[in-house]
Enzyme design. Structure first.
Site, PDB file in Angstrom:
ATOM      1  N   HIS A  69      20.878  30.876 -26.421  1.00 21.81           N
ATOM      2  CA  HIS A  69      20.799  29.560 -27.326  1.00 21.81           C
ATOM      3  C   HIS A  69      22.086  28.626 -26.420  1.00 21.81           C
ATOM      4  O   HIS A  69      22.278  29.229 -25.624  1.00 21.81           O
ATOM      5  CB  HIS A  69      22.229  29.810 -28.613  1.00 21.81           C
ATOM      6  CG  HIS A  69      23.449  29.953 -27.868  1.00 21.81           C
ATOM      7  ND1 HIS A  69      23.923  31.264 -27.567  1.00 21.81           N
ATOM      8  CD2 HIS A  69      24.737  29.044 -27.863  1.00 21.81           C
ATOM      9  CE1 HIS A  69      25.132  31.161 -27.534  1.00 21.81           C
ATOM     10  NE2 HIS A  69      25.445  30.168 -27.669  1.00 21.81           N
ATOM     11  N   THR A  71      24.357  25.939 -26.670  1.00 17.75           N
ATOM     12  CA  THR A  71      25.199  25.778 -28.001  1.00 17.75           C
ATOM     13  C   THR A  71      25.105  23.784 -27.853  1.00 17.75           C
ATOM     14  O   THR A  71      24.877  23.112 -27.057  1.00 17.75           O
ATOM     15  CB  THR A  71      26.550  26.194 -26.782  1.00 17.75           C
ATOM     16  OG1 THR A  71      26.749  27.009 -27.177  1.00 17.75           O
ATOM     17  CG2 THR A  71      27.409  24.962 -28.096  1.00 17.75           C
ATOM     18  N   HIS A 153      22.221  23.562 -22.037  1.00 15.67           N
ATOM     19  CA  HIS A 153      22.242  24.707 -21.101  1.00 15.67           C
ATOM     20  C   HIS A 153      21.378  25.616 -21.966  1.00 15.67           C
ATOM     21  O   HIS A 153      21.978  26.198 -23.079  1.00 15.67           O
ATOM     22  CB  HIS A 153      23.006  25.096 -20.214  1.00 15.67           C
ATOM     23  CG  HIS A 153      24.387  25.327 -20.801  1.00 15.67           C
ATOM     24  ND1 HIS A 153      25.265  24.686 -20.931  1.00 15.67           N
ATOM     25  CD2 HIS A 153      24.918  26.567 -20.937  1.00 15.67           C
ATOM     26  CE1 HIS A 153      25.980  24.852 -21.065  1.00 15.67           C
ATOM     27  NE2 HIS A 153      26.249  26.425 -21.127  1.00 15.67           N
ATOM     28  N   THR A 155      22.909  29.558 -21.326  1.00 13.94           N
ATOM     29  CA  THR A 155      23.697  31.053 -20.607  1.00 13.94           C
ATOM     30  C   THR A 155      23.366  32.161 -20.962  1.00 13.94           C
ATOM     31  O   THR A 155      22.530  32.598 -21.505  1.00 13.94           O
ATOM     32  CB  THR A 155      24.718  31.056 -21.117  1.00 13.94           C
ATOM     33  OG1 THR A 155      25.954  30.301 -20.950  1.00 13.94           O
ATOM     34  CG2 THR A 155      25.781  32.243 -20.115  1.00 13.94           C
TER      35      THR A 155
HETATM   36  P1  A2P Z   1      28.076  28.514 -23.416  1.00 17.36           P
HETATM   37  O1  A2P Z   1      27.322  27.303 -24.827  1.00 17.36           O
HETATM   38  O2  A2P Z   1      27.897  27.324 -22.204  1.00 17.36           O
HETATM   39  O3  A2P Z   1      27.021  29.893 -23.465  1.00 17.36           O
HETATM   40  P2  A2P Z   1      33.006  32.371 -26.653  1.00 17.36           P
HETATM   41  O4  A2P Z   1      31.844  33.465 -27.047  1.00 17.36           O
HETATM   42  O5  A2P Z   1      33.543  32.232 -25.753  1.00 17.36           O
HETATM   43  O6  A2P Z   1      33.190  31.803 -27.572  1.00 17.36           O
HETATM   44  O7  A2P Z   1      31.783  31.103 -27.031  1.00 17.36           O
HETATM   45  C1  A2P Z   1      30.946  31.251 -27.998  1.00 17.36           C
HETATM   46  C2  A2P Z   1      29.365  29.550 -27.869  1.00 17.36           C
HETATM   47  O8  A2P Z   1      30.103  28.387 -27.459  1.00 17.36           O
HETATM   48  C3  A2P Z   1      28.956  30.209 -26.284  1.00 17.36           C
HETATM   49  O9  A2P Z   1      27.865  30.064 -26.293  1.00 17.36           O
HETATM   50  C4  A2P Z   1      29.593  29.263 -25.071  1.00 17.36           C
HETATM   51  O10 A2P Z   1      29.220  28.632 -24.043  1.00 17.36           O
HETATM   52  C5  A2P Z   1      30.363  27.921 -26.214  1.00 17.36           C
HETATM   53  N1  A2P Z   1      31.614  27.569 -25.831  1.00 17.36           N
HETATM   54  C6  A2P Z   1      33.141  28.024 -25.507  1.00 17.36           C
HETATM   55  N2  A2P Z   1      34.054  27.688 -25.347  1.00 17.36           N
HETATM   56  C7  A2P Z   1      33.451  26.192 -25.290  1.00 17.36           C
HETATM   57  C8  A2P Z   1      34.211  24.901 -25.268  1.00 17.36           C
HETATM   58  N3  A2P Z   1      35.230  24.495 -24.938  1.00 17.36           N
HETATM   59  N4  A2P Z   1      32.522  23.591 -25.618  1.00 17.36           N
HETATM   60  C9  A2P Z   1      31.408  24.272 -25.553  1.00 17.36           C
HETATM   61  N5  A2P Z   1      30.960  25.148 -25.756  1.00 17.36           N
HETATM   62  C10 A2P Z   1      31.453  26.072 -25.677  1.00 17.36           C
END
Ligand code: A2P
Length: 221
Positions: A69, A71, A153, A155
């Site tokens: 996905h 975010t 992006h 991941t």
């Molecule tokens: P990303 O979008 O780079 O993949 P987690 O499992 O660590 O709680 O994260 C859930 C999702 O939210 C993941 O997709 C993660 O990164 C994104 N994410 C986590 N922390 C943040 C943050 N502080 N700011 C923006 N996106 C975040």
């Protein structure tokens, strides 16, 4: 507690439709396999291993992080400032549940993460939080001077012990170096041109961007 406050998700974003999840995972694996065999990459292996003459298998190096996905707003169930306002934004409410075409324009790796850059359209930028780049400033000081949407992006994987939030920081760092004109000779490959940005950072800009259908929705763990 009012209902709308407990109903905020972990995050909002575009979720790649199931049929393309597999395809993008394959594209990512092919990219890692190719990178791993390049002499140019082997020359800088120490960036990944910390030791000379040590091998690395990139396909095993990164762990998958679940559903692919992009975010938009990370809410952490409302703990993140601005997440309630985001959820109440009419643009967000109108788009919720709709399918968009995301354009993946580059693949990148660092010793921490592997990801795909998403090039958002004007319409998609309406769903992009105003402060997404600025919020990354403490990690990537130049982030706030990059165009809106620079952090967007998908991941694709994280090294052991690395959180997925790192992928966006790694992307911003590469874009900041790119903006500074800090880049070596591009290596022309079948998929596009590959550039090394020092310290284990590599970006492959795709000759043909990959268009993927993705549903704008939210995730509750
Ligand atoms: P990303 O979008 O780079 O993949 P987690 O499992 O660590 O709680 O994260 C859930 C999702 O939210 C993941 O997709 C993660 O990164 C994104 N994410 C986590 N922390 C943040 C943050 N502080 N700011 C923006 N996106 C975040």
């Amino acid at each position: 507690v009012p209902l709308e406050e407990v109903a905020l998700p972990l995050y909002f974003g575009w979720f790649l439709l199931p049929a393309v999840q597999e395809k993008i995972r394959c594209t990512s694996m092919d990219f890692l396999k190719t990178l791993d065999t390049l002499e140019a990459f082997k020359k800088h292996l120490i960036d990944f291993t910390g030791k000379p003459d040590q091998e690395v298998d990139l396909e095993q190096y990164y762990k998958s992080t679940g559903m692919l996905h992009c975010t938009t707003q990370f809410c952490n169930y409302g703990k993140v400032e601005g997440s309630k306002e985001y959820a109440q934004n009419p643009a967000v409410q109108n788009a919720y549940g709709s399918v968009f075409e995301l354009s993946l324009t580059a693949l990148f790796v660092t010793p921490r993460t592997v990801g795909a850059r998403v090039d958002l359209t004007e319409e998609q930028l309406l769903l992009w939080p105003a402060d997404a780049e600025k919020e990354a400033e403490s990690v990537v000081p130049a982030a706030a001077s990059l165009p809106r949407g620079s952090r967007a992006h998908v991941t694709l994987g994280c090294a052991e012990g690395v959180e997925p939030v790192q992928t966006g920081f790694d992307l911003l760092q590469i874009l900041a170096l790119q903006k500074d004109g800090q880049q070596g000779e591009p290596l022309e490959m079948e998929l596009g041109s590959l550039i090394y940005y020092s310290e284990g950072r590599w970006m492959l800009t795709l000759r043909e961007p990959i268009s993927v259908p993705a549903c704008f929705s939210s995730f509750y763990a």
